[in-house]
Design a protein around this motif. Structure first.
Motif, short mmCIF file in Angstrom:
data_model
loop_
_atom_site.label_atom_id
_atom_site.label_comp_id
_atom_site.label_asym_id
_atom_site.label_seq_id
_atom_site.Cartn_x
_atom_site.Cartn_y
_atom_site.Cartn_z
N GLN A 47 -4.17 19.44 -16.41
CA GLN A 47 -4.52 18.73 -17.50
C GLN A 47 -4.93 19.83 -19.05
OE1 GLN A 47 -8.81 17.24 -16.27
NE2 GLN A 47 -7.57 16.50 -14.65
N GLY A 48 -4.14 20.87 -18.79
CA GLY A 48 -4.80 21.61 -20.11
C GLY A 48 -3.73 22.03 -21.13
N VAL A 49 -2.58 21.31 -20.83
CA VAL A 49 -1.50 21.92 -21.21
C VAL A 49 -1.46 21.86 -23.18
CG1 VAL A 49 1.32 21.64 -21.93
CG2 VAL A 49 0.27 21.23 -19.93
N THR A 50 -1.44 22.77 -23.79
CA THR A 50 -1.68 22.84 -25.35
C THR A 50 -3.40 23.04 -26.01
OG1 THR A 50 -1.71 20.39 -26.08
CG2 THR A 50 0.69 21.69 -26.32
N ALA A 51 -3.86 22.86 -24.36
CA ALA A 51 -5.35 23.59 -25.89
C ALA A 51 -6.07 25.08 -24.95
CB ALA A 51 -6.39 22.71 -24.11
N THR A 52 -6.58 25.57 -26.03
CA THR A 52 -6.29 26.92 -26.03
C THR A 52 -7.85 27.09 -25.64
OG1 THR A 52 -7.15 26.74 -28.52
CG2 THR A 52 -4.68 26.41 -27.80
N TYR A 53 -8.17 28.19 -25.66
CA TYR A 53 -9.82 29.25 -25.12
C TYR A 53 -10.02 30.36 -26.17
CZ TYR A 53 -13.49 32.19 -22.80
OH TYR A 53 -14.10 32.68 -23.20
N ASN A 54 -10.49 30.56 -27.21
CA ASN A 54 -10.69 31.45 -28.04
C ASN A 54 -9.63 31.66 -28.57
OD1 ASN A 54 -13.26 31.45 -27.72
ND2 ASN A 54 -12.83 33.51 -26.07
N GLY A 55 -8.14 30.85 -28.57
CA GLY A 55 -7.58 30.46 -29.19
C GLY A 55 -5.77 31.09 -28.35
N LYS A 56 -6.18 30.99 -27.36
CA LYS A 56 -5.30 31.60 -26.58
C LYS A 56 -5.27 30.37 -25.87
CE LYS A 56 -7.17 36.18 -25.32
NZ LYS A 56 -8.11 37.10 -24.29
N GLN A 57 -3.70 29.95 -25.29
CA GLN A 57 -3.82 28.50 -24.82
C GLN A 57 -3.89 28.90 -23.07
OE1 GLN A 57 -1.16 26.07 -25.83
NE2 GLN A 57 -1.83 26.87 -27.41
N LEU A 58 -4.54 27.58 -22.71
CA LEU A 58 -4.24 27.79 -21.31
C LEU A 58 -3.43 27.66 -20.28
CD1 LEU A 58 -7.70 25.26 -21.11
CD2 LEU A 58 -7.80 26.97 -22.13
N GLY A 59 -3.56 28.45 -19.49
CA GLY A 59 -2.49 28.81 -18.87
C GLY A 59 -2.10 29.99 -18.63
N ALA A 60 -2.67 30.65 -19.94
CA ALA A 60 -1.57 31.72 -19.97
C ALA A 60 -2.60 32.76 -20.28
CB ALA A 60 -1.19 31.65 -21.69
N ILE A 61 -3.90 32.99 -19.79
CA ILE A 61 -5.43 34.00 -19.94
C ILE A 61 -5.13 34.50 -18.15
CG2 ILE A 61 -7.52 33.97 -20.12
CD1 ILE A 61 -7.12 31.19 -21.62
N GLY A 62 -4.66 33.93 -17.10
CA GLY A 62 -5.20 34.64 -16.42
C GLY A 62 -4.35 35.27 -15.45
N ASP A 63 -3.87 35.57 -14.15
CA ASP A 63 -2.86 36.53 -14.21
C ASP A 63 -1.37 35.02 -14.03
OD1 ASP A 63 -3.58 39.16 -12.88
OD2 ASP A 63 -4.69 37.65 -11.79
N PHE A 64 -2.05 33.80 -13.11
CA PHE A 64 -1.03 32.22 -13.16
C PHE A 64 -1.61 31.43 -13.16
CE2 PHE A 64 -0.38 35.88 -9.45
CZ PHE A 64 1.25 36.30 -9.69
N GLY A 65 -0.81 30.54 -14.11
CA GLY A 65 -1.14 29.47 -14.88
C GLY A 65 -0.51 28.23 -13.75
N CYS A 66 -1.30 27.01 -14.02
CA CYS A 66 -0.12 25.93 -13.59
C CYS A 66 -0.92 24.85 -14.24
CB CYS A 66 -0.36 25.77 -12.18
SG CYS A 66 -0.71 27.47 -10.81
N TYR A 67 0.71 23.86 -14.99
CA TYR A 67 0.73 23.16 -15.37
C TYR A 67 0.98 21.77 -14.72
CZ TYR A 67 0.47 25.29 -19.27
OH TYR A 67 0.18 26.59 -21.08
N SER A 68 0.60 20.76 -14.59
CA SER A 68 1.32 19.02 -14.77
C SER A 68 2.61 18.94 -15.12
CB SER A 68 0.23 18.72 -14.30
OG SER A 68 0.72 17.12 -13.66
N PHE A 69 3.57 18.31 -15.30
CA PHE A 69 3.95 17.21 -16.68
C PHE A 69 3.67 15.75 -15.48
CE2 PHE A 69 4.96 21.22 -17.43
CZ PHE A 69 4.74 21.24 -18.74
N HIS A 70 2.81 15.55 -15.15
CA HIS A 70 2.88 14.24 -14.06
C HIS A 70 2.80 13.07 -14.73
CE1 HIS A 70 0.56 11.60 -11.30
NE2 HIS A 70 1.96 11.30 -10.93
N GLU A 71 3.60 12.03 -14.65
CA GLU A 71 2.69 10.84 -15.65
C GLU A 71 1.72 9.97 -16.38
OE1 GLU A 71 2.54 6.09 -13.37
OE2 GLU A 71 4.51 7.52 -13.68
N THR A 72 0.72 10.69 -15.33
CA THR A 72 -0.44 10.47 -15.99
C THR A 72 -0.94 11.77 -17.01
OG1 THR A 72 -1.24 12.03 -13.75
CG2 THR A 72 -1.82 9.40 -13.71
#
Length: 375
Positions: free
Chosen positions: A155-180
């Protein structure tokens, strides 16, 4: 009826799908897939991004890359979608559920360390509603105990934490592009990889256990089966649909944010009267207007509210049933510590219609119906 969700469509999707067909390559890793991968890498400043057939499959790939084996333990919140757990259960892991924070509905970072045992392999924070978990603390714990961190940023595509994109902070990040989701390809997802050492293995896993990616880059003269894998590649037609939305990311974001802010401002007086609880966004987080929810007093009030809204032509919904209370959750996991907030807070939460292109008239109708209920 005002629908809870309508999949995003900005106008060029069909043109690009036709272009993908004209390219005579509609299977995986075509031109549009590569464009989308590059866009995610540039946006998130991550080493490698790979489109997948779903966020579930991105999580499955992450579980394989974490080398999860029978008997390992993985820590995550119980308040999440089943895929978060399924991906690790499929590898034989025991899921250790930890309570959530009532303010963000995210895993309580202060309860994670006590749940770690000698069998723990990974921590899986879930960024609920596009609002970040406290990643600095989670990364600190992971480093201290030599654990991997897999961000469920569905649910976090383009959201950030301390200026960093969610999904790009840990070792691996997982995005969804489901219709919802905010940006969609119907069914689809992406795996983000921080460390280059995992990239080649990830490509092999995604290509059915073959080194086919190296073959297409001209690095080898033939490809063969080299390891375990599956088919995690989406069709290039799906990627073409997504590319039209990546090109219009600001337009979609601004439209959703307008709806979110309109709801928030309209319902602030209800919160001030103590009737509802609105979403909380920490100062170091920028959310992406993935969803708008608020919390009713209790389960009974929420049930009556959803029924009332339906009668007014508004489709409002609740969200997850906590995994630890589900039959599979009992079978494959355990709850560490006290369930102080997970069940109680999940029973209060109601989600309102929010999607790209919802009309101002429909937004006003939703607001009026909610206010009428609370009169």
């Amino acid at each position: 009826m005002i629908h809870f969700n309508i999949p995003p469509f900005v106008g060029k999707e069909l043109d690009y799908v036709k272009e993908a067909i004209a390219n005579k390559k509609i299977c995986g890793d075509g031109a549009f897939t590569k464009q989308c991968n590059k866009w995610i890498e540039d946006k998130t400043d991550t080493k490698k991004a790979l489109l997948t057939t779903s966020c579930t499959h991105a999580l499955e790939m992450a579980a394989i890359l974490c080398n999860i084996k029978e008997g390992d333990e993985v820590i995550m919140p119980s308040y999440t979608f089943v895929s978060t757990a399924d991906a690790f259960v499929a590898r034989g892991a025991k899921i250790v559920f930890v309570d959530i924070r009532p303010d963000t509905m995210n895993i309580d970072e202060n309860l994670i360390e006590a749940a770690i045992t000698s069998k723990t392999k990974a921590i899986v924070p879930v960024h609920y509603a596009g609002v970040a978990c406290e990643m600095d603390k989670i990364i600190e714990i992971a480093k201290k105990h030599n654990l991997l961190v897999v961000e469920d940023a569905a649910q976090g595509v383009t959201a950030t934490y301390n200026g960093k994109q969610l999904g790009a902070i840990g070792d691996f990040g997982c995005y969804s592009f489901h219709e919802t989701k905010n940006y969609s390809m119907g069914e689809g997802g992406a795996l983000l990889i921080k460390d280059e050492k995992y990239v080649e293995t990830a490509e092999i896993i995604r290509e059915k256990g073959t080194n086919r990616s190296k073959f297409f880059r001209g690095q080898i003269d033939k490809y063969t089966w080299v390891d375990f894998g599956s088919s995690y590649l989406p069709s290039d037609m799906n990627a073409a649909y997504l590319w039209a939305q990546f090109e219009n990311i600001d337009k979609i974001f601004n439209n959703r944010m307008h709806t979110w802010n309109t709801y928030y401002n309209a319902f602030k007086p209800l919160e001030e009267k103590g009737l509802i609880t609105l979403p909380f966004i920490p100062n170091n987080c920028e959310h992406n207007a993935h969803m708008f929810y608020f919390k009713a007093k209790d389960l009974d009030e929420r049930t009556r509210l959803i029924t009332f809204l339906k009668e007014k032509g508004v489709q409002a919904v609740f969200h997850y049933i906590p995994l630890h209370s589900a039959p599979a959750g009992i079978k494959y996991g355990r709850f560490h510590g006290e369930d102080k907030y997970t069940t109680k807070e999940s029973e209060r939460l109601v989600r309102l219609p929010l999607y790209y292109g919802i009309t101002q008239e429909d937004i006003n109708t939703v607001i009026s119906a909610v206010k009428e209920f609370y009169k």
